[in-house]
Design an enzyme around this catalytic site. Structure first.
Site, PDB file in Angstrom:
ATOM      1  CG  ASP A 144      10.248 -20.254  -2.808  1.00 41.28           C
ATOM      2  OD1 ASP A 144      11.473 -20.475  -2.758  1.00 41.28           O
ATOM      3  OD2 ASP A 144       9.665 -19.876  -3.840  1.00 41.28           O
ATOM      4  CD  GLU A 197      20.741 -24.307   0.514  1.00 43.72           C
ATOM      5  OE1 GLU A 197      21.433 -25.306   0.279  1.00 43.72           O
ATOM      6  OE2 GLU A 197      20.454 -23.459  -0.353  1.00 43.72           O
TER       7      GLU A 197
END
Length: 391
Positions: free
Chosen positions: A278, A304
């Protein structure tokens, strides 16, 4: 026509109390917006203040003159505080207490305490001062409020002007004359009560409207924002991207699309944990934000995967931006050098047209090529042709 003052006093107390309770109820049950709490407090204090000043001439003059006006001045301060908090500033406790403090100090002077015209003029100037402060809060924050604040501003200005006029024209009216309807100041006193009721009702309505409008704006912003990185999400990218592409097509301006995918992201999560993954996403979002212009459209469109539309950019400019992003991300100290990298596919409207879905499809093909060729690189459609032309 002269309005019946005893009736106005009773009605004003009930109007102030009812509006205050409804505003506090809205604060408790719906929004938890602090401006509503201060505004509700303002109205309840106004109701209490009117009750106390009604005791003048009935053996409770000290309570009426000193405490009653102190409560009313605190009510005016709460109105200012409500708008100050709505504008994003913290309450000013010295400012809240200043009006009441000045009034109490002056009431200790016998000459002031016994002179009704002086008391009326001073109270009106203090009330007008709080109105001026409220007006200034709107004007200072007019570029950041993002809501329709003009009705509240107009109401506040008119309310402030009324007390400015009162400070120089009203000599005061003994309560016994007010209750019997005798005396030259009865019409002005009647209008003052009527104006106060209109202002309380109006400011309550427009403040609730502003709070609701801001809440809707926040919900809309949340719907178009990625909760982790704080950048736009896929919905925002598709909506705003299509709009920008249409504008650029109409002006015949080139647009480039960058499709970015963090390399080995699953391995990063498995090795260092999801928390670090994260943090990598957040860090990349910051890199992109720092590398792009205000007019560019940027969002996280997948796990992502990030996408960016560069306005008025050809393939050469787009590759330079993509390389700057790639290098900046790889140099972050979040992990050891070499562990963070990103692959970027680049296309422009020259090769793929102004259709966003087609641009994304072509950029995905270039991104796949960058991944296949070893990752941590930029691959652009039409770049080889450009190099041959320059050679």
């Amino acid at each position: 026509m002269v309005l019946h003052i005893p009736t106005l006093l009773v009605v004003s107390v009930f109007v102030f109390a009812l509006m205050g309770l409804l505003t506090v109820h809205a604060w408790l049950r719906e929004t938890r917006e602090r401006p509503l709490a201060y505004l509700g407090c303002m109205m309840l204090l106004a109701a209490l203040g009117v009750v106390l000043i009604s005791l003048r001439g009935k053996g409770f003059d000290v309570v009426a003159i000193m405490l009653g006006n102190v409560i009313l001045l605190l009510s005016a301060a709460m109105n200012w505080t409500a708008m100050r908090v709505f504008a994003g500033r913290s309450p000013n406790v010295p400012g809240i207490l200043a009006g009441a403090g000045v009034w109490l100090g002056l009431c200790l002077v016998p000459a002031f305490y016994e002179a009704m015209p002086a008391r009326v003029s001073t109270y009106s100037m203090l009330a007008a001062g709080y109105g001026l402060l409220t007006t200034l809060e709107f004007l200072r924050s007019r570029k950041t409020l993002e809501v329709a604040y003009l009705p509240a501003l107009i109401l506040t200005v008119l309310h402030t002007l009324f007390y400015c006029v009162r400070s120089v024209t009203d000599l005061g009216l003994p309560l016994d004359q007010a209750l019997t309807g005798a005396g030259t100041g009865v019409p002005f006193f009647s209008f003052m009560l009527f104006e106060s009721m209109l202002y309380v009702i109006g400011i309550a309505y427009v403040t609730l409207a502003m709070v609701k409008e801001r809440a809707e704006l926040r919900f809309k912003a949340a719907a178009f924002c990625d909760s982790l990185t704080g950048v736009g999400n896929r919905r925002a990218f598709m909506l705003y991207g299509e709009q920008r592409l249409k504008d650029c097509q109409r002006r015949s301006q080139p647009v480039a699309l960058l499709l970015c995918d963090l390399d080995h992201f699953k391995r990063l999560n498995d090795t260092f944990g999801h928390h670090l993954g994260d943090q990598a996403l957040i860090a990349f979002g910051r890199v992109m934000t720092d590398s792009l212009r205000h007019q560019d459209v940027f969002a996280r469109i997948g796990g992502e995967e990030f996408a960016c539309l560069l306005m008025d950019s050809d393939i050469r400019q787009a590759v330079l931006v993509a390389e700057r992003i790639r290098q900046a991300f790889s140099q972050l100290t979040l992990l050891e050098p070499g562990l963070l990298s990103v692959s970027i596919g680049v296309v422009t409207t020259r090769e793929s047209g102004y259709d966003l879905v087609r641009l994304l499809s072509q950029a995905d093909a270039e991104l796949y090529g960058a991944k296949s060729n070893g990752r941590d690189r930029v691959q652009a459609a039409g770049l080889n042709e450009l190099i041959r032309q320059n050679v």
